[in-house]
Every structure is written in structure tokens, then in C-alpha cells.
Design a protein around this motif. Structure first.
Motif, mmCIF file in Angstrom:
data_model
loop_
_atom_site.group_PDB
_atom_site.id
_atom_site.type_symbol
_atom_site.label_atom_id
_atom_site.label_comp_id
_atom_site.label_asym_id
_atom_site.label_seq_id
_atom_site.Cartn_x
_atom_site.Cartn_y
_atom_site.Cartn_z
ATOM 1 N N THR A 139 0.800 -1.118 0.095
ATOM 2 C CA THR A 139 0.072 0.064 0.088
ATOM 3 C C THR A 139 1.006 1.282 0.056
ATOM 4 O OG1 THR A 139 -0.057 0.119 2.486
ATOM 5 C CG2 THR A 139 -1.656 -1.245 1.190
ATOM 6 N N ARG A 140 0.341 2.317 -0.193
ATOM 7 C CA ARG A 140 1.065 3.520 -0.574
ATOM 8 C C ARG A 140 1.631 3.943 1.011
ATOM 9 N NH1 ARG A 140 1.070 7.043 -4.727
ATOM 10 N NH2 ARG A 140 -0.058 6.170 -6.389
ATOM 11 N N ASP A 141 0.787 3.670 2.041
ATOM 12 C CA ASP A 141 1.177 3.832 3.603
ATOM 13 C C ASP A 141 2.351 2.904 3.662
ATOM 14 O OD1 ASP A 141 0.647 4.697 6.299
ATOM 15 O OD2 ASP A 141 0.576 2.467 6.630
ATOM 16 N N LEU A 142 2.575 1.729 3.305
ATOM 17 C CA LEU A 142 3.616 0.824 3.273
ATOM 18 C C LEU A 142 5.026 1.451 2.914
ATOM 19 C CD1 LEU A 142 5.154 -1.733 4.515
ATOM 20 C CD2 LEU A 142 4.441 -2.850 2.589
ATOM 21 N N ILE A 143 4.901 2.062 1.742
ATOM 22 C CA ILE A 143 5.800 2.811 0.564
ATOM 23 C C ILE A 143 6.250 3.790 1.314
ATOM 24 C CG2 ILE A 143 6.269 3.734 -1.553
ATOM 25 C CD1 ILE A 143 5.810 0.521 -1.483
ATOM 26 N N THR A 144 5.524 4.581 2.171
ATOM 27 C CA THR A 144 5.645 5.813 2.754
ATOM 28 C C THR A 144 6.695 5.323 3.932
ATOM 29 O OG1 THR A 144 3.811 6.743 2.029
ATOM 30 C CG2 THR A 144 5.074 7.740 3.952
ATOM 31 N N ARG A 145 6.076 4.372 4.511
ATOM 32 C CA ARG A 145 7.271 3.836 5.745
ATOM 33 C C ARG A 145 8.502 3.418 5.441
ATOM 34 N NH1 ARG A 145 2.675 0.457 9.574
ATOM 35 N NH2 ARG A 145 1.355 2.233 9.878
ATOM 36 N N ILE A 146 8.649 2.369 4.218
ATOM 37 C CA ILE A 146 9.816 2.078 3.915
ATOM 38 C C ILE A 146 10.528 3.130 3.342
ATOM 39 C CG2 ILE A 146 10.695 0.782 1.877
ATOM 40 C CD1 ILE A 146 8.453 -1.050 1.694
ATOM 41 N N GLY A 147 10.204 4.265 2.692
ATOM 42 C CA GLY A 147 10.963 5.456 2.320
ATOM 43 C C GLY A 147 11.560 6.260 3.467
ATOM 44 N N MET A 148 10.498 6.528 4.437
ATOM 45 C CA MET A 148 11.056 6.744 5.908
ATOM 46 C C MET A 148 12.139 6.020 6.453
ATOM 47 S SD MET A 148 7.449 8.454 7.113
ATOM 48 C CE MET A 148 8.028 8.936 8.656
ATOM 49 N N ALA A 149 12.025 4.707 6.394
ATOM 50 C CA ALA A 149 12.983 3.885 7.207
ATOM 51 C C ALA A 149 14.400 4.007 6.460
ATOM 52 C CB ALA A 149 12.413 2.453 7.302
ATOM 53 N N ALA A 150 14.251 4.153 4.991
ATOM 54 C CA ALA A 150 15.364 4.071 4.274
ATOM 55 C C ALA A 150 16.319 5.447 4.856
ATOM 56 C CB ALA A 150 15.014 4.212 2.805
ATOM 57 N N VAL A 151 15.691 6.430 4.781
ATOM 58 C CA VAL A 151 16.529 7.742 5.025
ATOM 59 C C VAL A 151 16.685 7.818 6.588
ATOM 60 C CG1 VAL A 151 15.895 10.383 5.356
ATOM 61 C CG2 VAL A 151 14.969 9.126 3.479
ATOM 62 N N LEU A 152 15.871 7.274 7.601
ATOM 63 C CA LEU A 152 16.276 7.172 8.866
ATOM 64 C C LEU A 152 17.526 6.315 9.141
ATOM 65 C CD1 LEU A 152 15.574 7.964 11.683
ATOM 66 C CD2 LEU A 152 14.128 6.099 11.905
ATOM 67 N N ARG A 153 17.582 5.061 8.504
ATOM 68 C CA ARG A 153 18.672 4.209 8.549
ATOM 69 C C ARG A 153 19.916 4.944 7.998
ATOM 70 N NH1 ARG A 153 19.694 -1.509 5.229
ATOM 71 N NH2 ARG A 153 19.998 0.170 3.723
ATOM 72 N N ALA A 154 19.932 5.602 6.947
ATOM 73 C CA ALA A 154 21.187 6.128 6.455
ATOM 74 C C ALA A 154 21.658 7.183 7.241
ATOM 75 C CB ALA A 154 20.786 6.826 5.165
ATOM 76 N N VAL A 155 20.456 8.016 7.668
ATOM 77 C CA VAL A 155 21.136 9.328 8.496
ATOM 78 C C VAL A 155 21.521 8.836 9.881
ATOM 79 C CG1 VAL A 155 20.077 11.429 9.701
ATOM 80 C CG2 VAL A 155 19.471 10.765 7.354
ATOM 81 N N THR A 156 21.083 7.766 10.555
ATOM 82 C CA THR A 156 21.225 7.326 11.804
ATOM 83 C C THR A 156 22.847 6.870 11.722
ATOM 84 O OG1 THR A 156 19.175 7.075 12.541
ATOM 85 C CG2 THR A 156 20.851 6.017 13.617
ATOM 86 N N LEU A 157 23.024 6.207 10.628
ATOM 87 C CA LEU A 157 24.294 5.557 10.360
ATOM 88 C C LEU A 157 25.482 6.485 10.214
ATOM 89 C CD1 LEU A 157 23.419 2.277 8.672
ATOM 90 C CD2 LEU A 157 24.256 2.390 11.111
ATOM 91 N N MET A 158 25.154 7.441 9.345
ATOM 92 C CA MET A 158 26.205 8.526 8.840
ATOM 93 C C MET A 158 26.350 9.813 9.791
ATOM 94 S SD MET A 158 27.779 7.288 6.428
ATOM 95 C CE MET A 158 27.554 5.706 7.142
ATOM 96 N N THR A 159 25.348 9.950 10.768
ATOM 97 C CA THR A 159 25.512 11.314 11.374
ATOM 98 C C THR A 159 26.755 11.256 12.240
ATOM 99 O OG1 THR A 159 23.009 11.896 11.311
ATOM 100 C CG2 THR A 159 24.286 12.727 13.370
#
Length: 314
Positions: A139-159
Motif C-alpha cells: 500500500t502507499r502507506d507501506l511505501i511511505t514507511r519504507i521510504g522513511m525507514a531508508a532515510v532514517l537508517r542512512a542518517v542514523t548510521l552516517m551522522t
């Protein structure tokens, strides 16, 4: 120790190297690189324009493709303009904080690209192995969550990286043995105990590349099993055809990374310019190749591009 003392230990700027041993060929080398970068800009911007303007391309698969195109634009544009300044104008200097920002964006968006490729593999798995549940699962809701998780994972690991690098004293000189700011290339200039940075860098790379690639491979194992159980050869061919573009994107993204990693650890006697050229290929190949792959293999995008040219001819 005060903050002022900490900030005083790093140089005001770093110097990026050109391609060692190939300095006399820089203008000629820059020509195909510039051509590839131009193709990447045109291809990915065209993809984004087509997907945004055509309501028929607002399905989930095309949303993933739009994410991939946007990430490729950021990854290539973060580093290549400065690289061309080095090749053409010998402008090797980069501000210390600009170097950290470049490194953060480069590594963060590379991690996001890996996450999007994994999400696209999951999309193909559901589409082929669970076709009746596709619209209810993705669903679009799941895609939004996947996108947010991808951004959060990257920012958390690289900050943490910019803050870890900021605390070092750089007694090895300001010259980075690379043509852009890469984490380990900067760490090699630092004095003091850099074991945590080394371990953290390797751990993140293993976590991202190995784990994401493992799940991608598992997805395709299940996809292969499902396709081989299809009754007709035509159905199997059609199912495989829907995966060709994604497989091409995976190969264009992970192949330079794997080869570069192997070369660093196995072929230690290889000339430095080979490692740098491989790193540049990683920045150039996926952004240039992905729009071509999806443009050729995806009928809706191909037809839309052809229609744009027909309008110009009229």
C-alpha cells in the motif's frame, strides 16, 4: 578540552588528489566522465519528469524508480562537479566542513540507494509470488514507511561520522589520497586512535552491502522458484521480463562496490589510480545506466519518451 581547542586541530581545508600517474591524461579522461555525467543528469531528470507528469505511472513500482533516480542524481552531483574542477582547473582545495558535508551526503544516499533496491526486490517478490495480495500488501502507506525507514537508517548510521572526524588532529598532512571526500581516505590522515572509525566504517559497509544484498538474493531465489512453477514458457518469460530492469540496476550498483572492496583487500599492489577509477565508476555507472535500463525495458516509459520526440518532430 574546550570546543575551540578541538576545532583548532583540523586544517582549514583539505587537498584532493588528481588521478596519480595519469595527470597528463586528465583532460582526456574527463571527456567520457563528463559525457556520462551529462547522460545521468538527462536520463534521471527525464525519468522524474515522466513519472511525475503521467498519472498512469503513479503505481508503486514507478515510485520506487523515482526514488532511485533522485538518489542517483544526488550521489553523482555531490562529487562529480568538484571532480571536474580538479581535472579542468586544478582546483584541488576543499573546505574542511564542505568535505564532511560531501562525505555525509555521498555515504548517506548510497545507503538509501541500497535500501531502495532492496524495496524494489520485495516489490517484485510480492508481484510474482503473491500477485493476488499485491495491492493489499504494498500500500502507499507501506511505501511511505519504507521510504522513511531508508532515510532514517542512512542518517542514523552516517551522522556520527562528521563528529568523529572533527575531533581528530590531522598530523599526516592535508592531502586526501582520493578525488572526493571518502570516509576512510580522511581517517588515514588523522593521528591518534582511529580504531573505532575503522571498525565502524567496516561494520556499516558489511551491514549495508552484505545484509541488503543477502535479502535481495533471497527474494530472487523465491521469485525463481515461483517462475519455474508457472505452466507455460510464455508466462515464465513474461515474469522474468519484469525483473530484468531491476537485476540490471542491482548489477550496475553492487558490481563496482564488490570489485573495489576485493581490490582493496586482495590486490594491494595495484596502482592507486586503479582504485580511484573504480571509485569514480561507482559514482558514474549506476546514475548513467539505470535510466537507460528502465527506459528500454519498461514499455510505459519507453512509449512516453518516444511520444516526446514525436511532438518535437511535429
Amino acid at each position: 578540552m574546550s570546543v575551540s581547542n578541538i576545532t583548532a586541530t583540523h586544517p582549514a581545508a583539505f587537498l584532493l588528489v588528481e588521478i596519480p600517474g595519469l595527470e597528463h591524461l586528465h583532460i582526456w579522461i574527463s571527456i567520457p566522465f563528463c559525457f556520462a555525467y551529462t547522460l545521468a543528469l538527462l536520463g534521471n531528470c527525464t525519468l522524474l519528469f515522466i513519472i511525475r507528469s503521467d498519472a498512469a505511472l503513479h503505481d508503486l513500482m514507478y515510485l520506487f524508480l523515482a526514488m532511485l533516480a533522485a538518489i542517483d542524481l544526488v550521489v553523482s552531483s555531490t562529487t562529480l562537479p568538484k571532480m571536474f574542477a580538479i581535472f579542468w582547473f586544478r582546483d584541488r582545495e576543499i573546505n574542511f566542513y564542505a568535505c564532511l558535508v560531501q562525505m555525509f551526503f555521498l555515504h548517506s544516499f548510497s545507503i538509501m540507494e541500497s535500501a531502495v533496491l532492496l524495496a524494489m526486490a520485495f516489490d517484485r517478490y510480492v508481484a510474482i509470488c503473491k500477485p493476488l495480495h499485491y495491492t493489499t500488501v504494498l500500500t502507499r502507506d507501506l511505501i511511505t514507511r519504507i521510504g522513511m525507514a531508508a532515510v532514517l537508517r542512512a542518517v542514523t548510521l552516517m551522522t556520527p561520522l562528521p563528529f568523529l572526524l572533527r575531533r581528530f588532529h590531522y598530523c599526516q598532512g592535508p592531502v586526501i589520497a582520493h578525488c572526493y571526500c571518502e570516509h576512510m581516505a580522511v581517517v588515514r590522515l588523522a593521528c591518534g586512535d582511529t580504531r573505532f572509525n575503522n571498525t565502524y566504517g567496516i561494520a556499516v559497509a558489511m551491514f549495508i552491502v552484505v545484509l541488503d544484498l543477502l535479502f535481495v538474493i533471497l527474494s530472487y531465489i523465491f521469485i525463481l522458484q515461483a517462475v519455474l512453477h508457472l505452466a507455460s514458457k510464455e508466462a515464465r518469460y513474461k515474469a522474468f521480463g519484469t525483473c530484468v530492469s531491476h537485476i540490471g540496476a542491482i548489477l550496475s550498483t553492487y558490481t563496482p562496490v564488490v570489485i573495489s572492496s576485493i581490490m582493496h583487500r586482495v590486490a594491494r599492489t595495484v596502482a592507486p589510480h586503479v582504485h580511484i577509477l573504480l571509485a569514480i565508476f561507482y559514482l558514474l555507472v549506476p546514475p548513467m545506466v539505470n535510466p537507460i535500463i528502465y527506459g528500454v525495458k519498461t514499455k510505459q516509459i519507453r512509449d512516453h519518451v518516444l511520444s516526446l520526440f514525436r511532438r518535437k518532430d511535429v
